[in-house]
Motif scaffolding. Sequence first.
Motif, PDB file in Angstrom:
ATOM      1  N   ASN A 178       0.869  -1.169  -0.300  1.00  0.00           N
ATOM      2  CA  ASN A 178       0.310  -0.427  -0.051  1.00  0.00           C
ATOM      3  C   ASN A 178       0.456   1.220  -0.225  1.00  0.00           C
ATOM      4  O   ASN A 178       1.130   1.244   0.742  1.00  0.00           O
ATOM      5  CB  ASN A 178      -1.030   0.187   0.710  1.00  0.00           C
ATOM      6  N   PRO A 179       1.113   1.796  -1.234  1.00  0.00           N
ATOM      7  CA  PRO A 179       1.806   2.958  -0.902  1.00  0.00           C
ATOM      8  C   PRO A 179       1.598   4.152   0.052  1.00  0.00           C
ATOM      9  O   PRO A 179       0.550   4.804  -0.638  1.00  0.00           O
ATOM     10  CB  PRO A 179       2.430   3.217  -2.409  1.00  0.00           C
ATOM     11  N   PRO A 180       2.137   5.053  -0.167  1.00  0.00           N
ATOM     12  CA  PRO A 180       1.618   6.519   0.044  1.00  0.00           C
ATOM     13  C   PRO A 180       1.086   7.105  -0.550  1.00  0.00           C
ATOM     14  O   PRO A 180       1.307   7.190  -1.302  1.00  0.00           O
ATOM     15  CB  PRO A 180       2.116   6.712   0.630  1.00  0.00           C
ATOM     16  N   ASN A 181      -0.206   7.476  -0.006  1.00  0.00           N
ATOM     17  CA  ASN A 181      -0.576   8.338  -0.559  1.00  0.00           C
ATOM     18  C   ASN A 181      -0.210   9.743  -0.942  1.00  0.00           C
ATOM     19  O   ASN A 181       0.212  10.553   0.539  1.00  0.00           O
ATOM     20  CB  ASN A 181      -2.755   8.944  -0.646  1.00  0.00           C
ATOM     21  N   LYS A 182       0.005  10.619  -2.012  1.00  0.00           N
ATOM     22  CA  LYS A 182       0.701  11.994  -2.351  1.00  0.00           C
ATOM     23  C   LYS A 182      -0.099  12.712  -2.976  1.00  0.00           C
ATOM     24  O   LYS A 182       0.321  14.048  -2.750  1.00  0.00           O
ATOM     25  CB  LYS A 182       1.397  11.412  -3.341  1.00  0.00           C
ATOM     26  N   MET A 183      -1.056  12.531  -1.965  1.00  0.00           N
ATOM     27  CA  MET A 183      -2.046  13.887  -2.077  1.00  0.00           C
ATOM     28  C   MET A 183      -2.308  14.978  -1.236  1.00  0.00           C
ATOM     29  O   MET A 183      -1.767  14.573   0.552  1.00  0.00           O
ATOM     30  CB  MET A 183      -3.895  14.065  -2.339  1.00  0.00           C
ATOM     31  N   ASN A 184      -1.978  16.001  -0.895  1.00  0.00           N
ATOM     32  CA  ASN A 184      -1.509  17.130   0.018  1.00  0.00           C
ATOM     33  C   ASN A 184      -2.509  17.389  -0.087  1.00  0.00           C
ATOM     34  O   ASN A 184      -2.638  18.923   0.407  1.00  0.00           O
ATOM     35  CB  ASN A 184      -0.533  17.663   0.002  1.00  0.00           C
TER      36      ASN A 184
END
Length: 54
Positions: free
Chosen positions: A35-41
Motif C-alpha cells: 500500500n504505497p503512501p498517498n501523495k495528495m496533500n
Amino acid sequence: MPQLNPNPWFPIMLTSWLVYSLVIQPKLLAFLTTNPPNKMNTPTKTPSWPWPWS
C-alpha cells in the motif's frame, strides 16, 4: 564467573549481526510496499467540537 567470558557468545553475536545486516536486511528492504503512501496533500478540515459550556 562464566558471564564475563566473552569467548562463547561474542563471535556468535557478531556473526548473527553481520548476517542480518548484509544478507537479510537488503532482501527485506527490496520488497515493495503493498500500500504505497498517498501523495495528495489536501488536508481535511474537521469541524470544531460544539462544547455545550462554551
